[in-house]
Design an enzyme around this catalytic site. Sequence first.
Site, PDB file in Angstrom:
ATOM      1  N   ASP A  54       0.854  -1.190   0.000  1.00 46.73           N
ATOM      2  CA  ASP A  54       0.000   0.000   0.000  1.00 46.73           C
ATOM      3  C   ASP A  54       0.893   1.245   0.000  1.00 46.73           C
ATOM      4  O   ASP A  54       1.909   1.304   0.686  1.00 46.73           O
ATOM      5  CB  ASP A  54      -0.906  -0.007   1.235  1.00 46.73           C
ATOM      6  CG  ASP A  54      -2.037   0.993   1.105  1.00 46.73           C
ATOM      7  OD1 ASP A  54      -3.203   0.562   0.989  1.00 46.73           O
ATOM      8  OD2 ASP A  54      -1.771   2.219   1.119  1.00 46.73           O
ATOM      9  N   ILE A  55       0.498   2.240  -0.765  1.00 46.45           N
ATOM     10  CA  ILE A  55       1.319   3.445  -0.914  1.00 46.45           C
ATOM     11  C   ILE A  55       1.302   4.314   0.348  1.00 46.45           C
ATOM     12  O   ILE A  55       2.229   5.102   0.575  1.00 46.45           O
ATOM     13  CB  ILE A  55       0.863   4.243  -2.163  1.00 46.45           C
ATOM     14  CG1 ILE A  55       1.988   5.077  -2.735  1.00 46.45           C
ATOM     15  CG2 ILE A  55      -0.382   5.059  -1.902  1.00 46.45           C
ATOM     16  CD1 ILE A  55       1.708   5.623  -4.136  1.00 46.45           C
TER      17      ILE A  55
ATOM     18  N   ASN B 180     -12.964  -3.103   2.707  1.00 46.20           N
ATOM     19  CA  ASN B 180     -13.907  -1.994   2.845  1.00 46.20           C
ATOM     20  C   ASN B 180     -14.915  -2.020   1.705  1.00 46.20           C
ATOM     21  O   ASN B 180     -14.572  -2.403   0.580  1.00 46.20           O
ATOM     22  CB  ASN B 180     -13.149  -0.663   2.826  1.00 46.20           C
ATOM     23  CG  ASN B 180     -12.154  -0.550   3.970  1.00 46.20           C
ATOM     24  OD1 ASN B 180     -12.401  -1.049   5.060  1.00 46.20           O
ATOM     25  ND2 ASN B 180     -11.018   0.083   3.721  1.00 46.20           N
TER      26      ASN B 180
ATOM     27  N   GLY C  78     -15.414   3.035   3.925  1.00 44.34           N
ATOM     28  CA  GLY C  78     -14.102   3.651   3.699  1.00 44.34           C
ATOM     29  C   GLY C  78     -13.447   3.238   2.398  1.00 44.34           C
ATOM     30  O   GLY C  78     -12.246   3.428   2.223  1.00 44.34           O
ATOM     31  N   GLN C  79     -14.225   2.683   1.459  1.00 42.77           N
ATOM     32  CA  GLN C  79     -13.628   2.258   0.190  1.00 42.77           C
ATOM     33  C   GLN C  79     -13.383   3.467  -0.705  1.00 42.77           C
ATOM     34  O   GLN C  79     -14.284   4.299  -0.899  1.00 42.77           O
ATOM     35  CB  GLN C  79     -14.548   1.254  -0.524  1.00 42.77           C
ATOM     36  CG  GLN C  79     -13.919   0.681  -1.784  1.00 42.77           C
ATOM     37  CD  GLN C  79     -14.771  -0.422  -2.423  1.00 42.77           C
ATOM     38  OE1 GLN C  79     -15.908  -0.660  -2.019  1.00 42.77           O
ATOM     39  NE2 GLN C  79     -14.203  -1.081  -3.424  1.00 42.77           N
TER      40      GLN C  79
ATOM     41  N   HIS D 103     -10.423  -5.309  -3.062  1.00 46.21           N
ATOM     42  CA  HIS D 103      -9.085  -5.566  -2.506  1.00 46.21           C
ATOM     43  C   HIS D 103      -9.177  -5.889  -1.034  1.00 46.21           C
ATOM     44  O   HIS D 103     -10.031  -5.362  -0.319  1.00 46.21           O
ATOM     45  CB  HIS D 103      -8.152  -4.364  -2.734  1.00 46.21           C
ATOM     46  CG  HIS D 103      -8.716  -3.062  -2.272  1.00 46.21           C
ATOM     47  ND1 HIS D 103      -9.658  -2.360  -2.982  1.00 46.21           N
ATOM     48  CD2 HIS D 103      -8.477  -2.331  -1.156  1.00 46.21           C
ATOM     49  CE1 HIS D 103      -9.969  -1.250  -2.338  1.00 46.21           C
ATOM     50  NE2 HIS D 103      -9.277  -1.220  -1.220  1.00 46.21           N
ATOM     51  N   LEU D 104      -8.262  -6.738  -0.614  1.00 47.73           N
ATOM     52  CA  LEU D 104      -8.126  -7.118   0.785  1.00 47.73           C
ATOM     53  C   LEU D 104      -6.895  -6.406   1.331  1.00 47.73           C
ATOM     54  O   LEU D 104      -5.816  -6.517   0.752  1.00 47.73           O
ATOM     55  CB  LEU D 104      -7.940  -8.639   0.863  1.00 47.73           C
ATOM     56  CG  LEU D 104      -8.096  -9.332   2.212  1.00 47.73           C
ATOM     57  CD1 LEU D 104      -9.511  -9.191   2.742  1.00 47.73           C
ATOM     58  CD2 LEU D 104      -7.732 -10.814   2.071  1.00 47.73           C
ATOM     59  N   HIS D 105      -7.084  -5.644   2.419  1.00 46.88           N
ATOM     60  CA  HIS D 105      -5.926  -5.049   3.099  1.00 46.88           C
ATOM     61  C   HIS D 105      -5.320  -6.113   4.016  1.00 46.88           C
ATOM     62  O   HIS D 105      -6.036  -6.731   4.812  1.00 46.88           O
ATOM     63  CB  HIS D 105      -6.356  -3.874   3.981  1.00 46.88           C
ATOM     64  CG  HIS D 105      -6.860  -2.682   3.244  1.00 46.88           C
ATOM     65  ND1 HIS D 105      -6.083  -1.570   3.003  1.00 46.88           N
ATOM     66  CD2 HIS D 105      -8.071  -2.413   2.697  1.00 46.88           C
ATOM     67  CE1 HIS D 105      -6.798  -0.664   2.348  1.00 46.88           C
ATOM     68  NE2 HIS D 105      -8.007  -1.146   2.149  1.00 46.88           N
TER      69      HIS D 105
HETATM   70  P1  AMP Z   1      -9.691   1.503   0.261  1.00 43.76           P
HETATM   71  O1  AMP Z   1      -9.791   2.823   0.996  1.00 43.76           O
HETATM   72  O2  AMP Z   1     -10.118   0.317   1.078  1.00 43.76           O
HETATM   73  O3  AMP Z   1     -10.386   1.565  -1.078  1.00 43.76           O
HETATM   74  O4  AMP Z   1      -8.152   1.278   0.008  1.00 43.76           O
HETATM   75  C1  AMP Z   1      -7.471   1.829  -1.062  1.00 43.76           C
HETATM   76  C2  AMP Z   1      -6.019   1.770  -0.726  1.00 43.76           C
HETATM   77  O5  AMP Z   1      -5.282   1.962  -1.912  1.00 43.76           O
HETATM   78  C3  AMP Z   1      -5.552   2.836   0.268  1.00 43.76           C
HETATM   79  O6  AMP Z   1      -5.032   2.216   1.437  1.00 43.76           O
HETATM   80  C4  AMP Z   1      -4.479   3.603  -0.512  1.00 43.76           C
HETATM   81  O7  AMP Z   1      -3.394   3.989   0.292  1.00 43.76           O
HETATM   82  C5  AMP Z   1      -4.068   2.591  -1.559  1.00 43.76           C
HETATM   83  N1  AMP Z   1      -3.498   3.144  -2.786  1.00 43.76           N
HETATM   84  C6  AMP Z   1      -3.967   4.174  -3.533  1.00 43.76           C
HETATM   85  N2  AMP Z   1      -3.185   4.381  -4.606  1.00 43.76           N
HETATM   86  C7  AMP Z   1      -2.205   3.443  -4.554  1.00 43.76           C
HETATM   87  C8  AMP Z   1      -1.089   3.120  -5.375  1.00 43.76           C
HETATM   88  N3  AMP Z   1      -0.808   3.812  -6.507  1.00 43.76           N
HETATM   89  N4  AMP Z   1      -0.284   2.101  -5.008  1.00 43.76           N
HETATM   90  C9  AMP Z   1      -0.534   1.405  -3.886  1.00 43.76           C
HETATM   91  N5  AMP Z   1      -1.588   1.644  -3.060  1.00 43.76           N
HETATM   92  C10 AMP Z   1      -2.404   2.646  -3.388  1.00 43.76           C
END
Ligand code: AMP
Length: 113
Positions: free
Chosen positions: A29-30, A86, A92-93, A99-101
């Site tokens: 995750d970024i 999410n 919070g999506q 995607h799975l965190h």
């Molecule tokens: P969500 O809020 O559950 O939709 O999670 C989206 C996630 O994507 C967040 O934790 C962001 O930090 C992550 N994210 C957004 N852009 C990127 C990227 N370019 N590379 C890696 N993670 C990212």
Amino acid sequence: MPTLFTKIINREIPAKILFETDSVLAFQDIHPQAPHHVLIVPKREIPTINDLDRETAPLIGELFLAAKELAARFGVAESGYRVVMNCNQDGGQTVFHLHLHFLAGRALTWPPG
Ligand code: AMP
């Protein structure tokens, strides 16, 4: 329009890729919320949990198998980790590609904020 995560899957946007199968990709995750914060995504574009059906539901198992693999690799299988998915605004999506965190490497509080 391909999703952000499809662009990562296609190597059009850089990411630190940690795990890959025919159906799943995992990358850092970024904006990490823990020492290990990995996003595990199906290669197939499915916007939210609400879009799952009997055909695509087995992909969820693939995401969890990837989480298990990452936990072993990070050495946190016994100490513990969290997986979170999410859904939509109140969940919070922000990226509408399922995607799975995977979060690990510190004691995670519960309930989350
Ligand atoms: P969500 O809020 O559950 O939709 O999670 C989206 C996630 O994507 C967040 O934790 C962001 O930090 C992550 N994210 C957004 N852009 C990127 C990227 N370019 N590379 C890696 N993670 C990212």
